[in-house]
Design a protein around this motif. Structure first.
Motif, PDB file in Angstrom:
ATOM      1  N   GLY A 124       0.909  -1.262   0.062  1.00 40.50           N
ATOM      2  CA  GLY A 124       0.059   0.134   0.139  1.00 40.50           C
ATOM      3  C   GLY A 124       0.771   1.222   0.070  1.00 40.50           C
ATOM      4  O   GLY A 124       1.901   1.386   0.279  1.00 40.50           O
ATOM      5  N   ASP A 134       5.316   4.889   1.173  1.00 39.12           N
ATOM      6  CA  ASP A 134       5.173   3.808   0.047  1.00 39.12           C
ATOM      7  C   ASP A 134       5.987   2.646   0.517  1.00 39.12           C
ATOM      8  O   ASP A 134       6.569   2.458   1.572  1.00 39.12           O
ATOM      9  CB  ASP A 134       6.021   4.673  -0.991  1.00 39.12           C
ATOM     10  CG  ASP A 134       5.555   3.811  -2.274  1.00 39.12           C
ATOM     11  OD1 ASP A 134       4.758   3.068  -2.555  1.00 39.12           O
ATOM     12  OD2 ASP A 134       5.876   4.294  -3.444  1.00 39.12           O
ATOM     13  N   TYR A 165      -5.079   4.843   3.932  1.00 34.23           N
ATOM     14  CA  TYR A 165      -4.514   4.329   2.566  1.00 34.23           C
ATOM     15  C   TYR A 165      -4.978   5.137   1.377  1.00 34.23           C
ATOM     16  O   TYR A 165      -6.188   5.750   1.812  1.00 34.23           O
ATOM     17  CB  TYR A 165      -5.387   3.119   2.327  1.00 34.23           C
ATOM     18  CG  TYR A 165      -5.051   2.005   1.317  1.00 34.23           C
ATOM     19  CD1 TYR A 165      -4.331   0.938   1.679  1.00 34.23           C
ATOM     20  CD2 TYR A 165      -5.291   2.151  -0.070  1.00 34.23           C
ATOM     21  CE1 TYR A 165      -4.047  -0.339   0.696  1.00 34.23           C
ATOM     22  CE2 TYR A 165      -4.977   1.257  -0.796  1.00 34.23           C
ATOM     23  CZ  TYR A 165      -4.342   0.001  -0.545  1.00 34.23           C
ATOM     24  OH  TYR A 165      -3.737  -0.798  -1.571  1.00 34.23           O
ATOM     25  N   ALA A 167      -5.519   4.931  -1.806  1.00 32.20           N
ATOM     26  CA  ALA A 167      -6.649   4.555  -2.904  1.00 32.20           C
ATOM     27  C   ALA A 167      -7.842   4.309  -2.177  1.00 32.20           C
ATOM     28  O   ALA A 167      -7.955   4.021  -1.247  1.00 32.20           O
ATOM     29  CB  ALA A 167      -6.162   3.134  -3.459  1.00 32.20           C
ATOM     30  N   GLN A 168      -8.736   4.756  -2.842  1.00 29.89           N
ATOM     31  CA  GLN A 168     -10.323   4.595  -2.375  1.00 29.89           C
ATOM     32  C   GLN A 168     -10.899   3.217  -2.532  1.00 29.89           C
ATOM     33  O   GLN A 168     -11.561   3.141  -3.612  1.00 29.89           O
ATOM     34  CB  GLN A 168     -11.176   5.579  -3.107  1.00 29.89           C
ATOM     35  CG  GLN A 168     -10.825   7.145  -2.688  1.00 29.89           C
ATOM     36  CD  GLN A 168     -11.927   8.275  -3.117  1.00 29.89           C
ATOM     37  OE1 GLN A 168     -12.752   7.837  -3.517  1.00 29.89           O
ATOM     38  NE2 GLN A 168     -11.374   9.491  -2.906  1.00 29.89           N
ATOM     39  N   ARG A 169     -10.308   2.542  -1.695  1.00 32.30           N
ATOM     40  CA  ARG A 169     -11.042   0.904  -1.663  1.00 32.30           C
ATOM     41  C   ARG A 169     -11.158   0.568  -0.475  1.00 32.30           C
ATOM     42  O   ARG A 169     -10.915   1.019   0.573  1.00 32.30           O
ATOM     43  CB  ARG A 169      -9.723   0.270  -2.315  1.00 32.30           C
ATOM     44  CG  ARG A 169      -9.227   0.495  -3.768  1.00 32.30           C
ATOM     45  CD  ARG A 169      -7.857  -0.447  -3.886  1.00 32.30           C
ATOM     46  NE  ARG A 169      -8.160  -1.801  -3.961  1.00 32.30           N
ATOM     47  CZ  ARG A 169      -7.270  -2.658  -3.635  1.00 32.30           C
ATOM     48  NH1 ARG A 169      -6.166  -2.395  -3.093  1.00 32.30           N
ATOM     49  NH2 ARG A 169      -7.399  -3.955  -3.572  1.00 32.30           N
TER      50      ARG A 169
END
Length: 268
Positions: A124, A134, A165, A167-169
């Motif tokens: 992630g 990172d 996080y 990323a929008q997951r």
């Protein structure tokens, strides 16, 4: 659940205790006057309290190296290797290591000290209190193989403390792709900080999405909730509750360890 958990810990749903090392050379909080002797002495006392209290395993970390680095300086893992070398004669249970927040250094330390497992953020990209964070699991996994660490089990923390996080997951998607694409040996689910409760709903989502990969509750386990947590999780990692008065900065206390472990044994 994967067979390796029982093979390593000899029990179902093991409780792994955190052994938090005091600040080390290079850390802002290192006590230069007391030196490493004081760090080792406290570590030995806490190890004794944890083992006498009946935990199933121990994870040695540089928890007081605040503020953390996402790529540590060499002195950190080198010093931890020295300390662990001085503890080895006293360790009677399975042990792992965690160099916060550096997965590669954690694996290096495990190979150097014979540790059986590590816990880290391996996947992630995050916005964190420590800046942009990172990871590169492909590189780290290959590094583990190159240095002879293929047998070191990797605990992936997929809900890192003090970070979000990017990323929008959703959590279920993150869990499924982590399992499929990055091959974790176990997954850890955490609260916001050390000692903060782990949300049972989040734990349930990860467990349902992880398939056969073991899921460990990583923060906030207490004597009064360990049964509920272990009803969902395949094991627990406990640090703050074992400290005197449940205070993060305090040393581990045998009585608190024994209390939680008695409830854990009844629940599993």
């Amino acid at each position: 659940m994967a067979d390796w958990v029982r093979e390593v810990f000899s029990v179902q749903k093991p409780v792994i205790a955190m052994l938090h090392l005091s600040a080390l050379p290079g850390d802002p909080g290192f006590d230069t006057r007391a030196g490493l002797t004081a760090v080792v002495d406290r570590a030995k006392e806490e190890l004794d309290a944890l083992q006498q209290g009946g935990v199933d395993g121990v994870m040695i970390s540089n928890e007081f190296s605040l503020p953390y680095l996402t790529k540590t300086e060499p002195i950190t893992a080198i010093t931890m290797a020295r300390i662990i070398g001085q503890l080895l004669g006293d360790i009677s249970i399975p042990y792992g290591v965690n160099v916060l927040w550096d997965g590669r250094a954690s694996i290096d330390l495990a190979v150097a000290t014979g540790a059986q497992y590590v816990r880290e953020i391996f996947t992630g990209v995050y916005a964190s209190d420590f800046g942009l964070w990172d990871t590169n699991i492909g590189e780290v996994a290959r590094h583990r193989t190159r240095i002879g660490g293929a047998g070191v089990k990797l605990f992936f923390n997929i809900v890192p403390e003090s970070a979000t996080y990017l990323a929008q997951r959703d959590l279920a998607s993150i869990t499924r792709t982590t399992v499929f694409a990055t091959l974790p040996d176990a997954i850890c689910v955490s609260g916001l900080t050390a000692g903060a409760p782990t949300d049972l709903e989040a734990l349930s989502v990860v467990k349902k999405s992880a398939g056969t990969v073991p899921v460990f509750v990583n923060t906030g386990v207490r004597a009064e909730n360990v049964a509920d947590q272990l009803a969902l999780a395949d094991g627990a990692i406990v640090g703050t509750y074992f400290k005197k008065d449940g205070v993060f900065e305090n040393p581990a206390e045998r009585e608190r360890v024994a209390e939680l472990m008695a409830n854990a044994r009844s629940a599993r």
